[in-house]
Motif scaffolding. Structure first.
Motif, short mmCIF file in Angstrom:
data_model
loop_
_atom_site.label_atom_id
_atom_site.label_comp_id
_atom_site.label_asym_id
_atom_site.label_seq_id
_atom_site.Cartn_x
_atom_site.Cartn_y
_atom_site.Cartn_z
N LEU A 182 -29.62 131.93 99.48
CA LEU A 182 -29.21 130.84 98.43
C LEU A 182 -28.01 129.97 98.94
N PHE A 183 -26.92 130.84 99.22
CA PHE A 183 -25.45 130.06 99.58
C PHE A 183 -25.61 129.31 100.76
N THR A 184 -26.40 129.69 101.71
CA THR A 184 -26.54 128.86 102.98
C THR A 184 -27.49 127.64 102.87
N LYS A 185 -28.24 127.84 101.91
CA LYS A 185 -29.29 126.80 101.61
C LYS A 185 -28.35 125.48 100.69
N LEU A 186 -27.76 126.09 99.90
CA LEU A 186 -26.94 125.27 99.05
C LEU A 186 -25.63 124.70 99.76
N CYS A 187 -25.14 125.10 100.55
CA CYS A 187 -23.99 124.70 101.70
C CYS A 187 -24.65 123.71 102.39
N ALA A 188 -25.73 123.85 102.98
CA ALA A 188 -26.27 122.91 104.04
C ALA A 188 -26.89 121.68 102.78
N GLN A 189 -27.16 121.79 101.85
CA GLN A 189 -27.60 120.49 100.93
C GLN A 189 -26.45 120.02 100.55
N LEU A 190 -25.33 120.79 100.27
CA LEU A 190 -24.08 120.06 99.57
C LEU A 190 -23.21 119.28 100.78
N THR A 191 -23.24 119.85 101.98
CA THR A 191 -22.45 119.06 102.71
C THR A 191 -22.88 117.78 103.19
N VAL A 192 -24.17 117.56 102.99
CA VAL A 192 -24.74 116.26 103.56
C VAL A 192 -24.02 115.13 102.94
N ASN A 193 -23.93 114.97 101.59
CA ASN A 193 -23.51 113.96 100.79
C ASN A 193 -22.07 114.54 100.28
N GLY A 194 -21.61 115.62 100.33
CA GLY A 194 -20.36 116.14 99.68
C GLY A 194 -19.02 115.47 100.17
N SER A 195 -17.93 115.46 99.50
CA SER A 195 -16.60 115.02 99.61
C SER A 195 -16.15 115.88 100.66
N PRO A 196 -15.17 115.13 101.52
CA PRO A 196 -14.44 116.16 102.56
C PRO A 196 -13.77 117.40 102.22
N GLN A 197 -13.37 117.17 100.84
CA GLN A 197 -12.87 118.24 100.16
C GLN A 197 -13.97 119.43 99.81
N LEU A 198 -15.07 119.08 99.46
CA LEU A 198 -16.18 119.90 99.14
C LEU A 198 -16.57 120.71 100.57
N GLN A 199 -16.70 119.85 101.37
CA GLN A 199 -17.19 120.39 102.67
C GLN A 199 -16.38 121.39 103.38
N ARG A 200 -14.94 121.00 103.20
CA ARG A 200 -13.90 122.03 103.73
C ARG A 200 -13.88 123.46 102.88
N PHE A 201 -14.12 123.16 101.41
CA PHE A 201 -14.36 124.39 100.64
C PHE A 201 -15.32 125.16 101.10
N LEU A 202 -16.71 124.60 101.26
CA LEU A 202 -17.90 125.42 101.79
C LEU A 202 -17.57 125.75 103.04
N GLN A 203 -16.83 125.32 103.97
CA GLN A 203 -16.80 125.75 105.23
C GLN A 203 -15.70 127.17 105.18
#
Length: 75
Positions: A3-24
């Motif tokens: 679930l974590f990997t699926k949500l990360c893939a979904q959220l990084t598409v349109n997520g803010s740079p801050q969210l993308q960095r947090f998920l990374q």
């Protein structure tokens, strides 16, 4: 983790740079913990660490009401 990997893939598409960095950073933290346990004699086992998901992994929600709502976040 599935679930974590699926949500990360979904959220990084349109997520803010801050969210993308947090998920990374979350992914790197998880990877570090797995590596630590794989190399530590305290947690050593014959299990091979891989990036591939196990065969037959059930992607359905767990039957635990307090966390089953997490699966509703997937598009």
């Amino acid at each position: 983790m599935l679930l974590f990997t699926k949500l990360c893939a979904q959220l990084t598409v349109n997520g803010s740079p801050q969210l993308q960095r947090f998920l990374q950073d979350c992914g790197q933290s998880i990877r570090a913990v797995v590596a630590l346990h794989a190399e530590s004699s305290r947690y050593a086992s014959s299990v091979t660490v891989t990036d591939d998901p196990p065969d037959g992994l059930d992607p359905s929600p767990l039957n635990i009401p307090s966390i089953s709502w997490w699966w509703q976040q997937l598009n």
